[in-house]
Design a protein around this motif. Structure first.
Motif, PDB file in Angstrom:
ATOM      1  N   LEU A 146      -7.114 -88.858  16.306  1.00 18.85           N
ATOM      2  CA  LEU A 146      -8.474 -88.987  16.849  1.00 18.85           C
ATOM      3  C   LEU A 146      -8.504 -88.530  18.307  1.00 18.85           C
ATOM      4  O   LEU A 146      -9.425 -87.837  18.744  1.00 18.85           O
ATOM      5  CB  LEU A 146      -8.955 -90.440  16.754  1.00 18.85           C
TER       6      LEU A 146
ATOM      7  N   THR B 255      -8.189 -84.616  18.614  1.00 16.09           N
ATOM      8  CA  THR B 255      -9.422 -83.929  18.203  1.00 16.09           C
ATOM      9  C   THR B 255     -10.501 -84.074  19.272  1.00 16.09           C
ATOM     10  O   THR B 255     -11.079 -83.093  19.750  1.00 16.09           O
ATOM     11  CB  THR B 255      -9.959 -84.550  16.889  1.00 16.09           C
ATOM     12  N   GLN B 256     -10.731 -85.333  19.632  1.00 14.28           N
ATOM     13  CA  GLN B 256     -11.831 -85.629  20.551  1.00 14.28           C
ATOM     14  C   GLN B 256     -11.559 -85.061  21.947  1.00 14.28           C
ATOM     15  O   GLN B 256     -12.414 -84.413  22.552  1.00 14.28           O
ATOM     16  CB  GLN B 256     -11.974 -87.140  20.594  1.00 14.28           C
ATOM     17  N   ARG B 257     -10.368 -85.268  22.455  1.00 11.64           N
ATOM     18  CA  ARG B 257     -10.070 -84.851  23.832  1.00 11.64           C
ATOM     19  C   ARG B 257      -9.891 -83.333  23.937  1.00 11.64           C
ATOM     20  O   ARG B 257     -10.201 -82.726  24.959  1.00 11.64           O
ATOM     21  CB  ARG B 257      -8.822 -85.609  24.319  1.00 11.64           C
TER      22      ARG B 257
ATOM     23  N   ASP C 156      -7.034 -94.263  26.038  1.00 15.61           N
ATOM     24  CA  ASP C 156      -7.139 -92.810  26.179  1.00 15.61           C
ATOM     25  C   ASP C 156      -5.946 -92.336  27.018  1.00 15.61           C
ATOM     26  O   ASP C 156      -5.801 -92.722  28.182  1.00 15.61           O
ATOM     27  CB  ASP C 156      -8.469 -92.450  26.872  1.00 15.61           C
TER      28      ASP C 156
ATOM     29  N   VAL D 138     -20.263 -83.454  20.002  1.00 15.47           N
ATOM     30  CA  VAL D 138     -18.941 -83.760  20.551  1.00 15.47           C
ATOM     31  C   VAL D 138     -19.039 -84.884  21.588  1.00 15.47           C
ATOM     32  O   VAL D 138     -18.178 -85.771  21.643  1.00 15.47           O
ATOM     33  CB  VAL D 138     -18.308 -82.494  21.177  1.00 15.47           C
TER      34      VAL D 138
ATOM     35  N   LEU E  20     -19.363 -87.980  19.766  1.00 18.36           N
ATOM     36  CA  LEU E  20     -18.101 -88.266  19.067  1.00 18.36           C
ATOM     37  C   LEU E  20     -17.251 -89.271  19.835  1.00 18.36           C
ATOM     38  O   LEU E  20     -16.690 -90.204  19.258  1.00 18.36           O
ATOM     39  CB  LEU E  20     -17.324 -86.952  18.917  1.00 18.36           C
ATOM     40  N   GLY E  21     -17.154 -89.094  21.159  1.00 18.14           N
ATOM     41  CA  GLY E  21     -16.335 -89.987  21.981  1.00 18.14           C
ATOM     42  C   GLY E  21     -16.775 -91.425  21.845  1.00 18.14           C
ATOM     43  O   GLY E  21     -15.960 -92.309  21.549  1.00 18.14           O
TER      44      GLY E  21
ATOM     45  N   TYR F 140     -14.353 -94.599  20.301  1.00 19.74           N
ATOM     46  CA  TYR F 140     -13.678 -95.438  21.297  1.00 19.74           C
ATOM     47  C   TYR F 140     -13.588 -96.906  20.864  1.00 19.74           C
ATOM     48  O   TYR F 140     -12.560 -97.544  21.020  1.00 19.74           O
ATOM     49  CB  TYR F 140     -14.406 -95.354  22.629  1.00 19.74           C
TER      50      TYR F 140
END
Lengths: 586, 41
Positions: free
Chosen positions: A122, A125-127, A251, A504, A507-508, A512
């Motif tokens: 996760l 992908t997200q970062r 994170d 996007v 998405l974060g 989280y």
């Protein structure tokens, strides 16, 4: 932009890349490359944490946010100091004791490999996508306002960061951050001072505050409780706390910063410093935006802050209609200035009735001004339904470019680059760490040999541990370059993917809360196993996505909902699994 | 956490006191923001 601005910007960029490369040289193993040998002092870590969170969007969009929506956004940060205290008590000592490289390593030790893979996947992908946006967003603003090529601005922003992040690893990133955050905050402070200095003769700082206050731009506290109101005391304290817990506790771009501390105390002091400084810092950045808003009461106000859209309108069949609307907007702006000056005169005279009357006039003029601006925006949409009519991000830089002298503009552009480089370098560094530690070293190619780990040269020969260490450092360099190239490539396409950018960003906040729930279950509920938390995370994620799709709950609350669902469902599933196992045994 | 030596902070003598300072500053800031909002609304 004058030649002196180019010189200032050029010298700054060459200087920071050279400094980062020089401070980061000499790392021989993963501890050195990914965690700066775990020898950093709290001051450097604190600056690095702040620099990581402060992107170019913080620099450019936050004052714009105050301009358009007021300073209520500051409440978003109220939960951060609470989160810092919670992390100092829980996450910091646990991560230090386990001697981990990444936060996700902890999950395998506490639960199992699949939970670690889920969280690391996760994050990557997200970062990875977010790193592209971190480059794209300031590049777009700079290219629109300065006429630079978006393609080359993306490449320049990405390449400069990759040079020192890849060559020097975390040591380079952390030391460069100290300089970057100083330049960025210096830029904000200078912009604030110059914004106040730009007020016309006879209008003081206090007057400007009162003018901004008429429109509610200085409302920094809203104690009402409303789930659909994005920024109030409660969403800030509760939702903001959960968001900060997730960001700083799970994170890797932040965890990687305080894992470099040479002791628990150094890491804790860095987080405590962030908890003390962050809210006042955001207050002053927003106040700079409120000052710009007040200033535009007394200087010519553009009908729209996006020059490209304005030029397109001027070159369209609607040009004549636009000129008429722009004239109406100018008249409304002049009327607002007159009423604002009447208001200030009434205040000085101490005439309470005149103060109230002129306040009302200023508000009416503002409504008329907004209506005139709305008509310009409608025309832009009529000319091109896909026109970029949102201009919040262009307000602050437009003000800087039109009001500040040559040389200072170069310093401001250096600040924008500093802000962009500071967050991007942390992201690339964290993506490389997670790729190497949570992916590469778990593959057959990356596994370490089962020999004593000395990592030193003996009799002129390298022992296997040292050989694999150097190999892992090389892989980390390659991973940093790979993620840098990925981010720049995504940035190049981001302009064509308007709706995806929004997706996007959302998405974060969607993930989280779930990730935080996994970590909090690991920290506090010792009896819960990997399968229960994994199943709970999947169910919670579906529930959060359902909230996003089916309700109008503000996104800050997704963090709370996701986290609480994971913790409670994991406890429930664990009970069910145990009962099932007992029944099977019986 | 077992296995991690508890090193005191450089100021205030203990971590709980330092944490109380962070939370106390937050409370003061919220009160100041309340006053700021009232003064300029």
């Amino acid at each position: 932009v004058s030649p002196i601005d180019w010189w200032v910007l050029g010298v700054w960029l060459v200087g920071i890349v050279t400094y980062g490369w020089w401070r980061g040289r000499g790392s021989q193993d993963l501890d050195g490359y990914l965690l700066a040998d775990r020898r950093m002092k709290w001051g450097t870590i604190a600056l690095s944490i702040m620099a990581t969170q402060a992107s170019a969007i913080t620099f450019l969009a936050t004052p714009g946010q105050a301009y358009t929506d007021g300073m209520r956004f500051v409440q978003f940060y109220f939960g951060l100091p609470i989160a810092m205290v919670v992390l100092c008590i829980t996450a910091v000592p646990i991560f230090h004791r386990l001697h981990v490289f990444t936060a996700y390593e902890y999950l395998e030790r506490r639960f199992d490999g699949k939970t670690r893979t889920l969280a690391a996947g996760l994050f990557l992908t997200q970062r990875g996508l977010a790193a592209g946006l971190t480059i794209f967003a300031p590049a777009l603003i700079l290219s629109v306002l300065l006429g630079w090529s978006l393609f080359w601005t993306n490449i320049a922003l990405g390449a400069l960061v990759v040079i020192y992040t890849a060559s020097g690893g975390t040591k380079a990133v952390n030391h460069a951050h100290s300089l970057l955050i100083c330049v960025m905050l210096g830029g904000i402070a200078l912009a604030f001072v110059l914004a106040v200095a730009s007020l016309p003769a006879g209008v003081s700082f206090n007057d400007a505050l009162h003018v901004a206050g008429i429109h509610g731009r200085l409302r920094t506290l809203d104690p009402s409780f409303d789930l659909e109101n994005r920024y109030n005391l409660w969403s800030g304290l509760i939702g903001g706390c959960f968001l900060a817990l997730s960001y700083f506790g799970t994170d890797q771009s932040q965890v990687g910063r305080y894992l470099t501390g040479r002791s628990v105390a150094e890491s804790r002091l860095a987080l405590v410093t962030n908890g003390l400084v962050k809210v006042p810092m955001q207050f002053f950045i927003l106040l700079a935006g409120a000052m710009v808003f007040a200033c535009y009461h007394f200087i010519p106000l553009p009908a729209h802050f996006n020059p490209i859209e304005v030029r397109r309108l001027e070159a369209s069949p609607y040009a004549e209609e636009y000129r008429t609307l722009a004239a109406e907007h100018r008249q409304a702006s002049e009327a607002r200035e007159r009423h604002a000056r009447d208001y200030l005169a009434a205040r000085r005279a101490g005439d309470a009735a005149a103060v109230e009357a002129s306040k009302s006039e200023v508000r009416t003029a503002q409504t008329e001004l907004q209506a005139a601006r709305g008509r310009v925006i409608d025309l832009m949409k009529r000319n091109d339904p896909k026109a970029q009519t949102g201009d919040t991000n262009y307000v602050f830089l437009t003000f800087i470019l039109s009001m500040f002298p040559p040389g200072v503009i170069g310093l401001m552009l250096a600040s924008v680059f500093a802000a962009s480089m500071s967050s991007t370098s942390s992201e690339l560094n964290a993506l490389a760490s997670t790729t190497v530690v949570d992916v590469w070293r778990r593959t057959p190619f990356g596994r370490r040999p089962p020999t004593p780990a000395s990592g030193t040269e003996v009799g002129g020969e390298l022992r296997p541990a040292a050989i694999t260490d150097r190999r892992d450092v090389r892989v980390s360099v390659i991973a940093t370059v790979f993620w840098g190239a990925f981010a720049v490539t995504f940035a190049e396409y981001a302009n064509q993917l308007g709706s995806l950018i929004e997706a996007v960003n959302i998405l974060g906040s969607l993930f989280y809360g779930t990730i935080l729930g996994i970590f909090l279950t690991g920290f506090y509920l010792k009896h819960i196993g990997g399968t229960a938390v994994f199943a709970a995370a999947l169910v919670a994620e579906v529930a959060v996505i359902a909230c996003f799709k089916l309700t109008s709950i503000s996104f800050l609350w997704y963090n709370v909902i996701g986290c609480l669902l994971v913790v409670s469902l994991a406890a429930l599933f664990e009970v069910i699994f145990r009962m099932t196992r007992r029944a099977a045994v019986a | 956490v077992p296995g991690v030596p508890e090193e005191p902070p450089p100021i205030l003598g203990s971590w709980p006191r330092l944490y109380a300072l962070v939370l106390g500053v937050l409370v003061v800031l919220i009160l100041l923001f309340g006053a700021f909002t009232r003064a300029f609304s």
